[in-house]
Design a protein around this motif. Structure first.
Motif, PDB file in Angstrom:
ATOM      1  N   MET A  90       0.965  -1.354   0.088  1.00  0.00           N
ATOM      2  CA  MET A  90      -0.032  -0.083  -0.043  1.00  0.00           C
ATOM      3  C   MET A  90       0.976   1.228  -0.039  1.00  0.00           C
ATOM      4  N   PRO A 110      -3.818   0.791  -3.687  1.00  0.00           N
ATOM      5  CA  PRO A 110      -4.427   1.407  -2.670  1.00  0.00           C
ATOM      6  C   PRO A 110      -3.352   2.426  -2.326  1.00  0.00           C
ATOM      7  N   MET A 112      -3.094   5.955   1.042  1.00  0.00           N
ATOM      8  CA  MET A 112      -3.576   6.872   1.710  1.00  0.00           C
ATOM      9  C   MET A 112      -2.655   8.252   1.737  1.00  0.00           C
ATOM     10  N   ARG A 138      -7.578   5.374   0.312  1.00  0.00           N
ATOM     11  CA  ARG A 138      -8.119   4.404   1.116  1.00  0.00           C
ATOM     12  C   ARG A 138      -8.484   4.905   2.689  1.00  0.00           C
TER      13      ARG A 138
END
Length: 239
Positions: A90, A110, A112, A138
């Motif tokens: 990620m 994904p 963040m 995410r």
């Protein structure tokens, strides 16, 4: 975006141990029950590792423990190269990247986005608007806004966060075994779900983790989960 958040207090709080540089620290994080481990691909950081080193460390992870690659204002080509080395990762964008730059660099993976929350009580930061702009992320990671990038081991005032944020949040910045229980109790009701991210709070030196502190941190997170579950049960019993 989906309807307003309704946090589920009985959820298990996910845990990320970040800034790992050594095999034994990766193994300790896994043994303690971490859900994710983070590798810092930002050269100025004292916890920096190369993409090749991150790949070596990530190869030790068992199934269902997620490697996370942290970037700061990195080019899309460099992000792609790192992801080729750690394909299951990620991504975490911790610089000044726009939502469009994050999505382009992630290329369907994904990701963040870190939100830098002011330490100054007089400063303002619109987390609701930030989360809305990064709706493809995410999760939104909350870190203290200090000079440079990263939280510098500082905790911001959790009580100043908005009461309702329509996003999955990751609480970071100055977390330790001593304060993470309180942080979870304060922040989880404000968002869709909550995870926690720790680095300096479980170290004996920069980039060198302390096994005892890692285990203490995980235990404190589980104590918060148990506390919130008991509160929910008491509420349900009273209705």
């Amino acid at each position: 975006m989906s309807p307003a958040p309704h946090s589920q207090p009985s959820q298990r709080t996910r845990i990320k141990i970040c800034g790992l540089t050594r095999e034994q620290d990766v193994d300790t994080a896994v043994q303690a029950g971490a859900d994710a481990v983070g590798f810092v691909l930002y050269p100025p950081s004292p916890r920096h590792v190369t993409a090749g080193r991150a790949a070596e460390l990530a190869a030790r992870l068992p199934p269902f423990v997620t490697p996370v690659l942290l970037f700061v204002n990195e080019s899309a080509a460099a992000v792609a190269a790192a992801c080729a080395a750690v394909p299951a990762a990620m991504l975490q964008f911790h610089g000044d990247e726009s939502p469009e730059q994050c999505a382009l660099a992630a290329a369907g993976r994904p990701w963040m986005r870190a939100a830098r929350i002011p330490l100054d009580g007089a400063a303002t930061f619109d987390l609701v608007e930030f989360a809305a702009r990064h709706e493809q992320a995410r999760a939104v990671l909350l870190d203290a806004h200090v000079e440079g990038y990263g939280g510098g081991g500082k905790a911001f005032d959790w009580s100043r966060l908005p009461p309702s944020v329509n996003a999955h949040l990751v609480l970071s910045g100055g977390l330790t075994p001593a304060n993470v229980t309180d942080g979870i109790v304060q922040v989880r009701p404000r968002c869709r779900t909550l995870a926690v991210d720790v680095s300096s709070g479980v170290e004996r030196a920069k980039g060198v983790k302390d096994p005892d502190k890692i285990h203490q941190f995980v235990a404190a997170v589980r104590a918060a989960d148990a506390l919130l579950a008991r509160s929910t049960d008491a509420l349900l019993s009273a209705t």
